[in-house]
Write a protein that holds these residues in place. Structure first.
Motif, PDB file in Angstrom:
ATOM      1  N   CYS A  67      31.433  37.233  45.461  1.00  0.00           N
ATOM      2  CA  CYS A  67      30.323  38.119  45.080  1.00  0.00           C
ATOM      3  C   CYS A  67      30.417  38.484  43.604  1.00  0.00           C
ATOM      4  CB  CYS A  67      30.345  39.393  45.929  1.00  0.00           C
ATOM      5  SG  CYS A  67      29.560  39.230  47.539  1.00  0.00           S
ATOM      6  N   SER A  68      31.624  38.800  43.143  1.00  0.00           N
ATOM      7  CA  SER A  68      31.814  39.162  41.739  1.00  0.00           C
ATOM      8  C   SER A  68      31.404  38.021  40.820  1.00  0.00           C
ATOM      9  CB  SER A  68      33.280  39.532  41.478  1.00  0.00           C
ATOM     10  OG  SER A  68      33.660  40.673  42.212  1.00  0.00           O
ATOM     11  N   ILE A  69      31.853  36.817  41.143  1.00  0.00           N
ATOM     12  CA  ILE A  69      31.549  35.665  40.296  1.00  0.00           C
ATOM     13  C   ILE A  69      30.047  35.382  40.269  1.00  0.00           C
ATOM     14  CG2 ILE A  69      31.849  33.172  40.077  1.00  0.00           C
ATOM     15  CD1 ILE A  69      34.676  33.541  41.187  1.00  0.00           C
ATOM     16  N   LEU A  70      29.414  35.397  41.430  1.00  0.00           N
ATOM     17  CA  LEU A  70      27.985  35.089  41.497  1.00  0.00           C
ATOM     18  C   LEU A  70      27.151  36.177  40.823  1.00  0.00           C
ATOM     19  CD1 LEU A  70      27.785  33.702  45.146  1.00  0.00           C
ATOM     20  CD2 LEU A  70      27.605  32.402  43.016  1.00  0.00           C
ATOM     21  N   LEU A  79      43.037  52.894  39.303  1.00  0.00           N
ATOM     22  CA  LEU A  79      41.998  52.677  38.299  1.00  0.00           C
ATOM     23  C   LEU A  79      40.644  52.395  38.932  1.00  0.00           C
ATOM     24  CD1 LEU A  79      43.808  50.475  35.610  1.00  0.00           C
ATOM     25  CD2 LEU A  79      43.264  52.901  35.484  1.00  0.00           C
ATOM     26  N   SER A  80      40.638  51.616  40.003  1.00  0.00           N
ATOM     27  CA  SER A  80      39.379  51.157  40.580  1.00  0.00           C
ATOM     28  C   SER A  80      38.590  52.272  41.257  1.00  0.00           C
ATOM     29  CB  SER A  80      39.647  50.029  41.577  1.00  0.00           C
ATOM     30  OG  SER A  80      38.466  49.638  42.230  1.00  0.00           O
ATOM     31  N   CYS A  92      29.560  48.496  44.263  1.00  0.00           N
ATOM     32  CA  CYS A  92      29.705  48.788  45.698  1.00  0.00           C
ATOM     33  C   CYS A  92      30.679  47.820  46.359  1.00  0.00           C
ATOM     34  CB  CYS A  92      28.350  48.717  46.390  1.00  0.00           C
ATOM     35  SG  CYS A  92      27.199  50.038  45.952  1.00  0.00           S
ATOM     36  N   VAL A  93      30.562  46.532  46.019  1.00  0.00           N
ATOM     37  CA  VAL A  93      31.461  45.525  46.587  1.00  0.00           C
ATOM     38  C   VAL A  93      32.904  45.803  46.178  1.00  0.00           C
ATOM     39  CG1 VAL A  93      32.089  43.083  46.510  1.00  0.00           C
ATOM     40  CG2 VAL A  93      29.699  43.741  46.767  1.00  0.00           C
ATOM     41  N   ASP A  94      33.110  46.128  44.903  1.00  0.00           N
ATOM     42  CA  ASP A  94      34.459  46.412  44.412  1.00  0.00           C
ATOM     43  C   ASP A  94      35.039  47.666  45.058  1.00  0.00           C
ATOM     44  OD1 ASP A  94      34.478  44.206  42.781  1.00  0.00           O
ATOM     45  OD2 ASP A  94      33.848  45.286  40.986  1.00  0.00           O
ATOM     46  N   LEU A  95      34.200  48.673  45.253  1.00  0.00           N
ATOM     47  CA  LEU A  95      34.672  49.918  45.857  1.00  0.00           C
ATOM     48  C   LEU A  95      35.087  49.694  47.310  1.00  0.00           C
ATOM     49  CD1 LEU A  95      35.126  52.935  45.390  1.00  0.00           C
ATOM     50  CD2 LEU A  95      32.771  53.340  46.121  1.00  0.00           C
TER      51      LEU A  95
END
Length: 331
Positions: free
Chosen positions: A117-120, A44-45, A75-78
């Motif tokens: 990073c996601s949270i911030l 999915l990602s 970008c961070v998630d990828l």
């Protein structure tokens, strides 16, 4: 040496794991269920975040601050998704890590770096939305593309500082009857300052952003309900309120499902060690499952982009309409 509850593991080895721990390392949950979840996350990602990166960087030329945050988050998630095959191989291989100490440290640091990073970034998106709703004119000078980019760079720096302890700590332990574990059993935490650092990181990167997000969306809902924009039609105001409620619910749900379990257990470990001087091991399965579920944020975030950015929705729709038209013209 047998590994049991409340046991601290020295940094040398190899050791002999107890039958209980062998079952945990080699059990169905760890070697089959968790890899299956990670494979599902990758499937999915990759397309969702790949599409988000292309859309934000190539198709949307003049990006708003919120879209700057979204593009950095994509970008961070990828990047994190591209590292997940290492974890899948590790679990399918019976919790036997074959890629070396450096790669193990990188993978464990990447998980927490991605989460923080996601949270911030989600916190920044909520504050940006609050400024746009509550102070639409006064906040124009604050909500610039340049400032949003600087904030993203600052978040990246904070996340990098936050994962330094993980990069500096030994993450692999060799067991005679298991193999080399990665990020599953900690070496002897002889430096107490690491636990104070982790507690500080938890406060800055989880609890503080959670409070900011709760306050931001509460104010947004109050402003939209109590002081609607009279320049909009009643249906538009109602749609804005409904969208704000859904966004707040989605963000809080992601916090509860993806971030709260692993951070809660990590807080429990830090406090327990500071109080008793022993590392608890009775929450091993729960923590590993929480870490695995925490990775699901990488495919949930693109759904937030789609719902929160009208320009992103327009670009996605246009891409699918073009693909549909081309398919219809093929004889």
């Amino acid at each position: 040496m047998n590994v049991g509850n409340n046991t601290t593991i020295p940094s040398s080895g190899p050791f002999l794991a107890s039958p209980k721990w062998v079952l945990l390392f080699k059990g169905l949950m760890v070697t089959r269920v968790m890899p299956s979840i990670s494979i599902f996350i990758i499937l999915l990602s990759l397309p969702l975040n790949g599409l988000a990166v292309v859309t934000f960087t190539c198709r949307i030329r003049e990006r708003k601050p919120a879209e700057i945050y979204m593009s950095h988050l994509a970008c961070v998630d990828l990047l994190f998704t591209l590292l997940l095959p290492l974890k899948i191989h590790y679990r399918l291989n019976g919790s036997n890590w074959v890629f070396g100490e450096a790669a193990c440290r990188l993978l464990s640091a990447a998980y927490y770096g991605n989460m923080y990073c996601s949270i911030l970034l989600m916190m920044c998106m909520s504050v940006d939305r609050l400024l746009g709703v509550a102070f639409p004119v006064a906040s124009l000078t604050w909500r610039s593309t340049r400032k949003a980019t600087c904030v993203c760079l600052l978040i990246g720096l904070l996340a990098l500082i936050g994962i330094v302890p993980l990069l500096s700590m030994k993450q692999t332990i060799r067991f005679e009857n298991v193999g080399v574990t990665c990020f599953d059993v900690r070496a002897d935490p002889s430096v107490m300052i690491y636990f104070f650092v982790f507690l500080t990181i938890l406060f800055i990167s989880f609890f503080l952003p959670l409070v900011v997000i709760l306050v931001s969306y509460s104010i947004i809902l109050y402003v939209l309900c109590a002081k609607p924009d009279h320049s909009l039609t009643s249906s538009s105001s109602s749609d804005n309120r409904r969208r704000a409620v859904i966004m707040a619910t989605a963000v809080l749900t992601e916090f509860v499902v993806c971030f709260a379990p692993s951070n809660g257990i990590l807080l429990y470990h830090c406090v327990t060690y500071l109080v008793t001087g022993a590392c608890r091991t009775d929450t091993f399965s729960a923590y590993k499952l929480a870490v695995c579920l925490g990775s699901s944020s990488v495919f949930l975030n693109p759904l937030l982009y789609y719902y929160s950015s009208s320009r992103y929705r327009e670009q996605i729709h246009s891409v699918f309409w073009v693909c549909k038209a081309k398919t219809a013209n093929i004889p």
